[in-house]
Design an enzyme around this catalytic site. Structure first.
Site, PDB file in Angstrom:
ATOM      1  N   SER A  56       0.875  -1.166   0.000  1.00 47.70           N
ATOM      2  CA  SER A  56       0.000   0.000   0.000  1.00 47.70           C
ATOM      3  C   SER A  56       0.911   1.214   0.000  1.00 47.70           C
ATOM      4  O   SER A  56       1.974   1.203   0.626  1.00 47.70           O
ATOM      5  CB  SER A  56      -0.875   0.039   1.256  1.00 47.70           C
ATOM      6  OG  SER A  56      -1.698  -1.090   1.329  1.00 47.70           O
ATOM      7  N   CYS A  57       0.518   2.263  -0.700  1.00 48.35           N
ATOM      8  CA  CYS A  57       1.292   3.497  -0.722  1.00 48.35           C
ATOM      9  C   CYS A  57       0.306   4.651  -0.678  1.00 48.35           C
ATOM     10  O   CYS A  57      -0.557   4.763  -1.549  1.00 48.35           O
ATOM     11  CB  CYS A  57       2.169   3.578  -1.969  1.00 48.35           C
ATOM     12  SG  CYS A  57       3.281   4.997  -1.971  1.00 48.35           S
ATOM     13  N   VAL A  58       0.418   5.462   0.348  1.00 49.35           N
ATOM     14  CA  VAL A  58      -0.515   6.565   0.519  1.00 49.35           C
ATOM     15  C   VAL A  58       0.235   7.862   0.791  1.00 49.35           C
ATOM     16  O   VAL A  58       1.355   7.849   1.291  1.00 49.35           O
ATOM     17  CB  VAL A  58      -1.507   6.293   1.679  1.00 49.35           C
ATOM     18  CG1 VAL A  58      -2.372   5.078   1.378  1.00 49.35           C
ATOM     19  CG2 VAL A  58      -0.773   6.110   2.991  1.00 49.35           C
TER      20      VAL A  58
END
Length: 125
Positions: A103-105
Protein backbone atom coordinates in the site's frame (compact mmCIF):
# COMPACT_ATOMS: atom_id res chain seq x y z
CA UNK A 1 6.27 -15.27 22.48
CA UNK A 2 7.18 -11.82 21.19
CA UNK A 3 10.81 -11.01 20.41
CA UNK A 4 11.64 -7.30 20.41
CA UNK A 5 14.19 -6.31 17.77
CA UNK A 6 16.74 -3.59 18.37
CA UNK A 7 19.82 -2.71 16.33
CA UNK A 8 22.12 0.30 16.41
CA UNK A 9 22.42 -0.01 12.61
CA UNK A 10 18.99 1.63 12.34
CA UNK A 11 17.66 4.68 14.16
CA UNK A 12 16.53 4.19 17.73
CA UNK A 13 12.80 4.43 18.25
CA UNK A 14 11.68 8.03 18.76
CA UNK A 15 8.70 6.96 20.81
CA UNK A 16 7.34 4.11 22.95
CA UNK A 17 7.74 1.32 20.39
CA UNK A 18 10.21 -1.30 19.12
CA UNK A 19 12.05 -1.21 15.80
CA UNK A 20 10.35 -4.52 15.03
CA UNK A 21 8.68 -7.50 16.65
CA UNK A 22 9.12 -11.14 15.64
CA UNK A 23 6.29 -13.53 16.43
CA UNK A 24 5.46 -16.93 14.95
CA UNK A 25 8.15 -16.65 12.28
CA UNK A 26 6.94 -13.23 11.10
CA UNK A 27 8.66 -9.84 11.36
CA UNK A 28 6.52 -6.73 11.86
CA UNK A 29 8.62 -3.61 11.49
CA UNK A 30 7.82 -0.16 12.71
CA UNK A 31 7.96 2.56 10.11
CA UNK A 32 11.44 3.71 9.19
CA UNK A 33 12.20 7.30 8.30
CA UNK A 34 15.45 8.71 6.82
CA UNK A 35 17.35 9.23 10.06
CA UNK A 36 21.08 8.53 9.94
CA UNK A 37 21.48 5.98 12.76
CA UNK A 38 25.05 7.14 13.49
CA UNK A 39 24.00 10.73 14.24
CA UNK A 40 20.28 10.56 14.93
CA UNK A 41 19.76 13.34 12.40
CA UNK A 42 18.08 13.68 9.04
CA UNK A 43 20.98 14.52 6.77
CA UNK A 44 19.59 13.91 3.30
CA UNK A 45 17.29 16.06 1.24
CA UNK A 46 15.01 15.14 -1.63
CA UNK A 47 12.87 12.08 -2.07
CA UNK A 48 15.54 9.92 -3.73
CA UNK A 49 18.14 10.40 -0.99
CA UNK A 50 15.55 10.08 1.78
CA UNK A 51 14.09 6.90 0.27
CA UNK A 52 17.60 5.38 0.04
CA UNK A 53 18.22 6.09 3.74
CA UNK A 54 14.82 4.64 4.66
CA UNK A 55 15.64 1.44 2.76
CA UNK A 56 19.06 1.15 4.45
CA UNK A 57 17.40 1.56 7.85
CA UNK A 58 14.67 -0.94 7.04
CA UNK A 59 17.24 -3.42 5.73
CA UNK A 60 19.17 -3.18 9.01
CA UNK A 61 16.01 -3.86 11.02
CA UNK A 62 15.12 -6.84 8.81
CA UNK A 63 18.64 -8.24 9.17
CA UNK A 64 18.52 -7.89 12.96
CA UNK A 65 15.23 -9.80 12.90
CA UNK A 66 16.69 -12.65 10.81
CA UNK A 67 15.04 -11.60 7.57
CA UNK A 68 15.67 -9.54 4.45
CA UNK A 69 13.87 -7.81 1.60
CA UNK A 70 13.41 -11.08 -0.30
CA UNK A 71 11.23 -12.35 2.54
CA UNK A 72 8.93 -9.31 2.63
CA UNK A 73 5.26 -10.16 2.15
CA UNK A 74 3.67 -6.71 2.67
CA UNK A 75 4.91 -3.15 2.82
CA UNK A 76 3.17 0.07 3.63
CA UNK A 77 4.65 3.27 2.26
CA UNK A 78 3.80 6.78 3.34
CA UNK A 79 4.68 9.78 1.18
CA UNK A 80 4.40 13.45 2.09
CA UNK A 81 3.69 14.24 -1.56
CA UNK A 82 2.23 11.83 -4.12
CA UNK A 83 4.16 13.82 -6.72
CA UNK A 84 7.22 11.92 -5.42
CA UNK A 85 5.62 8.55 -6.28
CA UNK A 86 7.66 7.81 -9.44
CA UNK A 87 11.05 8.64 -7.93
CA UNK A 88 10.18 6.79 -4.72
CA UNK A 89 9.20 3.73 -6.78
CA UNK A 90 12.59 3.71 -8.52
CA UNK A 91 14.36 3.44 -5.19
CA UNK A 92 11.80 1.01 -3.74
CA UNK A 93 12.15 -1.36 -6.72
CA UNK A 94 15.91 -1.75 -6.12
CA UNK A 95 15.24 -3.24 -2.69
CA UNK A 96 11.87 -4.99 -2.93
CA UNK A 97 12.80 -7.12 -5.94
CA UNK A 98 10.31 -9.89 -5.09
CA UNK A 99 7.41 -7.41 -5.34
CA UNK A 100 5.51 -8.03 -2.09
CA UNK A 101 1.97 -6.75 -1.61
CA UNK A 102 2.04 -3.00 -0.95
CA UNK A 103 0.00 0.00 0.00
CA UNK A 104 1.29 3.50 -0.72
CA UNK A 105 -0.51 6.57 0.52
CA UNK A 106 0.11 10.28 0.82
CA UNK A 107 -0.25 11.69 4.31
CA UNK A 108 -0.46 15.22 5.59
CA UNK A 109 2.70 15.12 7.72
CA UNK A 110 5.32 12.54 8.65
CA UNK A 111 7.52 12.54 11.77
CA UNK A 112 10.23 15.19 11.63
CA UNK A 113 8.65 16.46 8.38
CA UNK A 114 10.41 13.80 6.29
CA UNK A 115 9.27 12.93 2.78
CA UNK A 116 8.72 9.17 3.21
CA UNK A 117 8.30 6.34 5.69
CA UNK A 118 8.12 2.58 5.09
CA UNK A 119 7.07 -0.36 7.26
CA UNK A 120 7.15 -4.03 6.32
CA UNK A 121 5.88 -7.45 7.28
CA UNK A 122 8.25 -10.28 6.39
CA UNK A 123 8.94 -13.91 7.16
CA UNK A 124 12.03 -14.94 9.07
CA UNK A 125 14.58 -16.73 6.85
Amino acid sequence: MLQKISTDKAPAAIGPYSQAIVVNGMVFSSGQIPINPATGNIECEGIQAQAEQVMKNLGAVLEAAGSDYAHAVKSTCFLADMGDFAVFNEVYAKYFTEKPARSCVAVKTLPKNVLCEVEVIATVK
